[in-house]
Design an enzyme around this catalytic site. Structure first.
Site: not given
Ligand code: CP
Length: 311
Positions: A60-61, A88, A110, A138
């Site tokens: 969703r976000t 890496k 995020r 959030h």
């Protein structure tokens, strides 16, 4: 009303004033009109480039931010840690500085580490929006949740909201508590003792361990997912037992003295925290939350972009 946010980045709701939140809602009202038109786009951010950096999974976000950016006509680049040079051994700052050298103005991030967005905002020139930092905050989820309550019930002030479930591991719960309280709502948390953090009383919320009592008190129930991926030990005997104690069923919903609204930030585990007939009932505003997410994120991006120096 002042037309400027008091913050330079959106790293958490804790930093926002009530006036900031009301400005975001007023701006989102306008963008909600835009996205319901046949042409769902405005040219406002044609000169802005935004990078979406996702170091954790999202449906969703991530989609909501990307749509919001495209509907504002920004240029958009997407980065997923799983398929990047982070694998890496590249550090967060090196990764971001490399992306910024490609002339990026704003970063939506995020990250699994609490404080990662704040850390970044103190070290780079671009605007930063926190799309979820571990178990911390959030902010855009809380803004779209409160915006959806305002839409469904007329206002947030004076409303009683219970947040049910895994409060301990939930960034949605913390951001919702800050946001709802700033807007004058009363907040209760409900769940097993093991999933309620010890510091919860310092936040001025009510605590109730009995789901029925919590539901009888509230106008809105926000049902959270059990975050098994963040649980290193067992906090309850089984999902079946959790569901029997804290799962919201149609039978419970229909037996309450008043009609409440049901919310969920997603992703839903149907049959655990909420049954399918509740998720799909007329009292559920779950899909309205998702729809409002685009307008609210357009508002946040637009207001932060207004603070970028244009040369
Ligand atoms: N509500 C929410 O943050 O959902 P995603 O994890 O799918 O982005």
């Amino acid at each position: 009303m002042n037309n400027n946010l008091s913050v330079e980045h959106l790293t958490g709701i804790k930093d926002l004033t009530r006036q900031d939140i009301e400005l975001i809602f007023k701006t989102a009202d306008n963008f909600k009109d835009v996205i319901n038109r046949p042409i769902k786009k405005v040219p406002s951010l044609r000169d802005i480039t935004i990078a979406n950096l996702f170091f954790e999974n999202s449906t969703r976000t991530r989609l909501s931010f990307e749509l919001a950016e495209k509907r504002l006509s920004a240029d958009v680049v997407n980065f997923s840690a799983a398929s990047s040079s982070v694998k890496k051994g590249e550090t967060l700052i090196d990764t971001v500085n490399n992306i910024l050298s490609m002339k990026v103005d704003m970063v939506v991030m995020r990250h699994p580490n609490p404080g990662a967005a704040k850390f970044l905002s103190e070290r780079i020139g671009a605007k930063v929006i926190n799309a979820g930092d571990g178990t911390h905050e959030h902010p855009t989820q809380a803004l779209l949740d409160a915006f959806s309550i305002r839409e469904a019930l007329g206002e947030v002030e004076g409303k009683k909201v219970v947040i049910v479930g895994d409060i301990l591991h939930s960034r949605v719960a913390l951001s919702n508590i800050y946001c709802l309280q700033k807007l004058g709502a009363e907040v209760m948390v409900c769940g097993p003792t093991t999933l309620i953090p010890k510091y919860i009383h310092e936040l001025g919320v009510k605590v109730e361990h009995n789901l029925r009592k919590a539901l009888e008190w509230c106008d809105v129930a926000n049902m959270l997912r059990i975050q098994l991926e963040r649980q290193d030990i067992k906090y309850f005997p089984s999902l079946r037992e959790y569901s029997m104690q804290y799962g919201l069923t149609k039978e419970i919903l229909d037996s309450l003295p008043k009609e409440i609204k049901v919310m969920h930030p997603g992703p839903i585990n149907r049959g655990v925290e909420i049954t399918s007939d509740v998720a799909d009932s007329k009292q559920s505003i779950i899909l309205q939350q998702v729809e409002n997410g685009v307008a609210v994120r357009m508002a946040v991006i637009y207001l932060l972009a207004a603070k970028i120096e244009r040369h």
